[in-house]
Each structure stands twice: as C-alpha cells, then as structure tokens.
Design a protein around this motif. Structure first.
Motif, PDB file in Angstrom:
ATOM      1  N   VAL A  95      -2.798   5.444   2.675  1.00 52.88           N
ATOM      2  CA  VAL A  95      -2.777   4.075   3.175  1.00 52.88           C
ATOM      3  C   VAL A  95      -1.552   3.850   4.056  1.00 52.88           C
ATOM      4  O   VAL A  95      -1.636   3.211   5.104  1.00 52.88           O
ATOM      5  CB  VAL A  95      -2.814   3.071   1.999  1.00 52.88           C
ATOM      6  N   THR A  96      -0.416   4.391   3.654  1.00 62.62           N
ATOM      7  CA  THR A  96       0.807   4.236   4.435  1.00 62.62           C
ATOM      8  C   THR A  96       0.673   4.923   5.787  1.00 62.62           C
ATOM      9  O   THR A  96       1.021   4.341   6.822  1.00 62.62           O
ATOM     10  CB  THR A  96       2.014   4.825   3.677  1.00 62.62           C
ATOM     11  N   SER A  97       0.162   6.131   5.808  1.00 63.66           N
ATOM     12  CA  SER A  97       0.013   6.838   7.086  1.00 63.66           C
ATOM     13  C   SER A  97      -1.027   6.159   7.970  1.00 63.66           C
ATOM     14  O   SER A  97      -0.866   6.093   9.185  1.00 63.66           O
ATOM     15  CB  SER A  97      -0.350   8.304   6.850  1.00 63.66           C
ATOM     16  N   ALA A  98      -2.080   5.625   7.384  1.00 58.65           N
ATOM     17  CA  ALA A  98      -3.101   4.934   8.163  1.00 58.65           C
ATOM     18  C   ALA A  98      -2.555   3.643   8.769  1.00 58.65           C
ATOM     19  O   ALA A  98      -2.880   3.294   9.907  1.00 58.65           O
ATOM     20  CB  ALA A  98      -4.319   4.630   7.303  1.00 58.65           C
ATOM     21  N   SER A  99      -1.709   2.943   8.035  1.00 64.71           N
ATOM     22  CA  SER A  99      -1.159   1.695   8.571  1.00 64.71           C
ATOM     23  C   SER A  99      -0.125   1.970   9.657  1.00 64.71           C
ATOM     24  O   SER A  99       0.010   1.198  10.593  1.00 64.71           O
ATOM     25  CB  SER A  99      -0.545   0.853   7.456  1.00 64.71           C
ATOM     26  N   GLU A 100       0.604   3.094   9.552  1.00 60.65           N
ATOM     27  CA  GLU A 100       1.573   3.449  10.583  1.00 60.65           C
ATOM     28  C   GLU A 100       0.882   3.884  11.863  1.00 60.65           C
ATOM     29  O   GLU A 100       1.362   3.606  12.956  1.00 60.65           O
ATOM     30  CB  GLU A 100       2.501   4.557  10.079  1.00 60.65           C
ATOM     31  N   SER A 103      -4.746   2.827  12.572  1.00 61.23           N
ATOM     32  CA  SER A 103      -6.175   3.150  12.610  1.00 61.23           C
ATOM     33  C   SER A 103      -7.029   2.021  12.034  1.00 61.23           C
ATOM     34  O   SER A 103      -8.237   2.016  12.216  1.00 61.23           O
ATOM     35  CB  SER A 103      -6.456   4.455  11.856  1.00 61.23           C
ATOM     36  N   GLY A 104      -6.410   1.093  11.337  1.00 58.10           N
ATOM     37  CA  GLY A 104      -7.143  -0.059  10.826  1.00 58.10           C
ATOM     38  C   GLY A 104      -7.976   0.243   9.597  1.00 58.10           C
ATOM     39  O   GLY A 104      -8.980  -0.416   9.366  1.00 58.10           O
ATOM     40  N   ALA A 105      -7.605   1.231   8.805  1.00 56.82           N
ATOM     41  CA  ALA A 105      -8.347   1.552   7.592  1.00 56.82           C
ATOM     42  C   ALA A 105      -8.196   0.406   6.589  1.00 56.82           C
ATOM     43  O   ALA A 105      -7.113  -0.122   6.397  1.00 56.82           O
ATOM     44  CB  ALA A 105      -7.849   2.852   6.985  1.00 56.82           C
ATOM     45  N   LYS A 106      -9.273   0.025   5.995  1.00 60.76           N
ATOM     46  CA  LYS A 106      -9.280  -1.103   5.056  1.00 60.76           C
ATOM     47  C   LYS A 106      -9.208  -0.621   3.612  1.00 60.76           C
ATOM     48  O   LYS A 106      -9.801  -1.202   2.724  1.00 60.76           O
ATOM     49  CB  LYS A 106     -10.549  -1.939   5.247  1.00 60.76           C
ATOM     50  N   GLU A 107      -8.491   0.442   3.348  1.00 56.52           N
ATOM     51  CA  GLU A 107      -8.401   1.005   2.011  1.00 56.52           C
ATOM     52  C   GLU A 107      -7.181   0.447   1.288  1.00 56.52           C
ATOM     53  O   GLU A 107      -6.149   0.183   1.896  1.00 56.52           O
ATOM     54  CB  GLU A 107      -8.286   2.534   2.092  1.00 56.52           C
ATOM     55  N   ASP A 108      -7.316   0.240  -0.006  1.00 58.46           N
ATOM     56  CA  ASP A 108      -6.174  -0.095  -0.850  1.00 58.46           C
ATOM     57  C   ASP A 108      -6.230   0.797  -2.091  1.00 58.46           C
ATOM     58  O   ASP A 108      -7.190   1.511  -2.303  1.00 58.46           O
ATOM     59  CB  ASP A 108      -6.143  -1.578  -1.233  1.00 58.46           C
TER      60      ASP A 108
END
Length: 133
Positions: A95-100, A103-108
């Motif tokens: 999640v941290t790498s996706a937010s950096e 990419s807009g991943a909606k995962e938690d």
C-alpha cells in the motif's frame, strides 16, 4: 404522512429533552470583609483541612499501569502470530509503495490488521489474567 413521520412524531411526543444545569460555585466572595469573617468563625477551616488531606492522599496513589497493550505487543512479535505479522507487513509495504507511485490502488490492510490483533489478543489473554490481582 408517511410511517417514518408517524414514528418520529410519536418519539418526539414521548421523549422529552432534559438539560442539566452547571453546579453553582460553593464560594463566591464578593467583599474581603466577608472572607475574613468566615475565617474567624473556624468552622470552615476544619472542613477545608480535611479536603486538602483527601486531595493529597489521592495524589499519592499512583494510577495502575495497564499490562494488556504490552502483552499484545509481545504476542504480536512472537512466533505464535508471526504469519499474521508477516502478511500485515507485506500489505503495508504494498500500500505504501502504491501510494508513493500514485497508481491509485484502493487497497487497505484492515483485514490483515484485524487478523493480527485477534491473534495478539488471544495470546495475551492467558498471560493477562495471571498478572491481574
């Protein structure tokens, strides 16, 4: 008039709103002369000393420390919950790498977090009741 209006009217007629008033101050000295006359009487001094002693005793008593958070942290790091901790850490990294990257991943990681907390709570429960008096 719909059924919801009927029930809201019924509830508002049955339930009354109650407002509490702030307690009045015990001592409201208006003049210095009144304060001196109270001190001279001596009745208030004995009560004041007792209140001060009670406050000092309360300050001396220390608040007990809750051992549960410490036990849960230990259990989360233990081998019993290692698998859940590993999955949670991997999810946090994703999640941290996706937010950096943006990419807009909606995962938690809520599901992984709850699994880890459940494991830690179950592990700590047996130890906790042994420590409590």
């Amino acid at each position: 008039m719909g059924i919801t209006d009927f029930f809201s009217d019924l509830m508002s007629s049955l339930v009354q709103e109650v407002h509490a008033e702030a307690p009045a101050d015990e001592e409201e000295p208006t003049e210095e002369g009144e304060e001196e006359s109270k001190d001279e009487e001596g009745g208030d001094d004995a009560e004041g000393e007792e209140e001060e002693e009670e406050e000092e005793e309360e300050e001396e008593e220390e608040e007990p420390v809750d051992p549960k958070p410490l036990l849960e942290e230990e259990c989360a790091r233990s081998s019993a919950c290692a698998g859940y901790k590993h999955h949670f850490d991997e999810c946090v990294e994703r999640v941290t790498s996706a937010s950096e990257e943006g990419s807009g991943a909606k995962e938690d990681c809520v599901e992984e977090f709850f699994h880890l907390q459940h494991c830690a709570s179950q592990c700590a429960a047996g130890k906790l009741f042994k420590q409590l008096k």
